[in-house]
Design an enzyme around this catalytic site. Structure first.
Site, short mmCIF file in Angstrom:
data_model
loop_
_atom_site.label_atom_id
_atom_site.label_comp_id
_atom_site.label_asym_id
_atom_site.label_seq_id
_atom_site.Cartn_x
_atom_site.Cartn_y
_atom_site.Cartn_z
N LYS A 53 0.84 -1.21 0.00
CA LYS A 53 0.00 0.00 0.00
C LYS A 53 0.88 1.25 0.00
CE LYS A 53 -3.90 -2.33 2.15
NZ LYS A 53 -4.63 -2.71 3.37
N GLN A 97 -4.66 -1.49 9.55
CA GLN A 97 -4.63 -2.82 8.94
C GLN A 97 -5.27 -3.85 9.88
OE1 GLN A 97 -3.69 -3.40 5.77
NE2 GLN A 97 -4.17 -5.56 5.95
N ASP A 120 -11.02 3.23 4.28
CA ASP A 120 -11.50 1.85 4.19
C ASP A 120 -13.02 1.79 4.07
OD1 ASP A 120 -9.66 -0.28 4.18
OD2 ASP A 120 -9.13 0.06 6.28
N1 GUN Z 1 -7.32 -6.65 6.07
C1 GUN Z 1 -7.77 -7.37 4.99
N2 GUN Z 1 -8.41 -6.56 4.12
C2 GUN Z 1 -8.36 -5.31 4.64
C3 GUN Z 1 -8.84 -4.05 4.18
O1 GUN Z 1 -9.46 -3.91 3.12
N3 GUN Z 1 -8.58 -3.00 5.01
C4 GUN Z 1 -7.92 -3.14 6.19
N4 GUN Z 1 -7.74 -2.06 6.92
N5 GUN Z 1 -7.47 -4.30 6.64
C5 GUN Z 1 -7.68 -5.37 5.86
#
Ligand code: GUN
Length: 286
Positions: A53, A97, A120
Site C-alpha cells: 500500500k 490494517q 477503508d
Molecule cells: N485486512 C484485509 N483486508 C483489509 C482491508 O481492506 N482493510 C484493512 N484495513 N485491513 C484489511
C-alpha cells in the site's frame, strides 16, 4: 474458455487516473494527498499488504506514512494515535490494517477514525451511508470488484448476483453496491441450504468466503461472471502460494468471465484505496 478480467491492467488504468488527480491537487491547491497506514504487530501477511500500500501510494505521487506499533500495544495507545492522525490536517486518509491482535477491539478503533478520513469505508457512518445509497467512502475491495464487473456488464440492472460470504469488509458492502446497480442480490454463506444450486443460478458470482478452492464447476452456471476475492496462503511443496476461493481450472471452462488470483481483485483493492484517499483529500480542501 472464460474471458480473463485482468486486475493488473485495470488497476494500472485506475492508478493513472489517480496520479493525474494527485498532480492536479498539488498544482492547484498545493496539497499532496497523504495516507497514514497503521500496523499493529508482526503478522507476515499484514506486513506485506502494508508495504504494498505504501509503495503504490508513493508511485502515484502521494505521501504515505506507516505507523508500526508493537503487538502488545494498548487500546488507549492505539486510539491516541488515531486521535493525532485525525487532528493532523496534513493527513487525508487513515487505514488501520486488520486483523488486530485479539486483545484489541477493532470496532472501537474503527469508530475512533474521523469518517472523512476513513478510506477503508468501515466507520459506522460510512457503512450506514452505503446501506442507504448515499455512499461517500466505499470499502476498497467491493469497489474494485464493481469496476471489474462493469468491464463485462456495462449495465448490471436485473442481473442475478450471488455473493458468497457475509463479512463486513467484503460480503455485505459488495451486496449493497450490487443492489444499488439494480441487481437481484443473494448473500450465500455457510448456513445457506443448497448453496451450490443457489450459486449455479447466478449471472454473477462474487466469491468472498475465505476458503481455498471452495467454488468449483458445480457452483457455476454456463457463461456466468466469476469474481474471486479470496487470497488464501497455502503451502505447496514447502512454498507459500496464493490461492483464490475459486478452483480456477475447474471453473474457467464453464464461466463467461473470471478474475485470476493473483493479479485479479488484489491490485484493484490497492488502486481503490488510493482513489478513496484522493477523494478524501479533495473533500478536505478548505
Ligand atoms: N485486512 C484485509 N483486508 C483489509 C482491508 O481492506 N482493510 C484493512 N484495513 N485491513 C484489511
Amino acid at each position: 474458455m472464460a474471458q480473463l478480467i485482468d486486475g493488473k491492467q485495470l488497476s494500472a488504468q485506475v492508478l493513472r487516473e489517480v496520479a493525474a488527480e494527485v498532480e492536479l491537487l498539488s498544482a492547484e491547491h498545493d496539497v499532496v494527498p497523504t495516507l497514514a497506514v497503521v500496523l499493529v504487530g508482526e503478522d507476515p501477511a499484514s506486513q506485506v499488504y502494508v508495504r504494498n500500500k505504501v509503495k503504490r501510494a508513493e508511485e502515484v505521487g502521494m505521501r504515505s506514512i506507516a505507523h508500526r506499533l508493537d503487538a502488545e500495544c494498548t487500546q488507549d495507545a492505539l486510539n491516541e494515535l488515531i486521535g493525532v492522525l485525525n487532528d493532523d490536517s496534513q493527513v487525508h486518509g487513515i487505514l488501520v490494517q486488520l486483523p488486530l491482535p485479539s486483545h484489541l477491539n477493532e470496532d472501537d478503533v474503527i469508530a475512533a477514525i474521523d469518517p472523512a478520513k476513513d478510506v477503508d469505508g468501515f466507520h459506522p457512518l460510512n457503512v450506514g451511508a452505503l446501506a442507504s445509497g448515499r455512499a461517500s467512502l466505499v470499502p476498497c475491495t467491493p469497489q474494485g470488484c464493481m469496476i471489474m464487473l462493469r468491464q463485462v456488464h456495462p449495465d448490471l440492472s436485473g442481473k442475478n448476483a450471488v455473493v458468497v460470504g457475509r463479512s463486513n469488509i467484503v460480503g455485505k458492502p459488495m451486496a449493497a453496491l450490487l443492489l444499488q446497480e439494480n441487481c437481484t442480490v443473494t448473500i450465500a454463506h455457510s448456513r445457506t441450504k443448497n448453496i451450490e444450486s443457489v450459486s449455479r443460478n447466478a449471472d454473477i458470482v462474487v466469491a468472498a468466503a475465505g476458503r481455498a478452492k471452495l467454488i468449483n464447476a458445480d457452483w457455476i452456471g454456463p457463461g456466468a461472471t466469476v469474481i474471486d476475492v479470496g487470497i488464501n496462503a497455502i503451502s505447496v511443496d514447502g512454498k507459500r502460494k496464493l490461492m483464490g476461493d475459486v478452483d480456477f481450472e475447474s471453473v474457467a471452462p464453464i464461466a463467461g468471465a473470471i478474475t485470476p488470483v493473483p493479479g485479479g481483485v488484489g491490485p484493484m483493492t490497492i488502486a481503490c484505496l488510493l482513489l478513496n484517499t484522493t477523494r478524501a483529500a479533495k473533500r478536505q480542501l478548505a
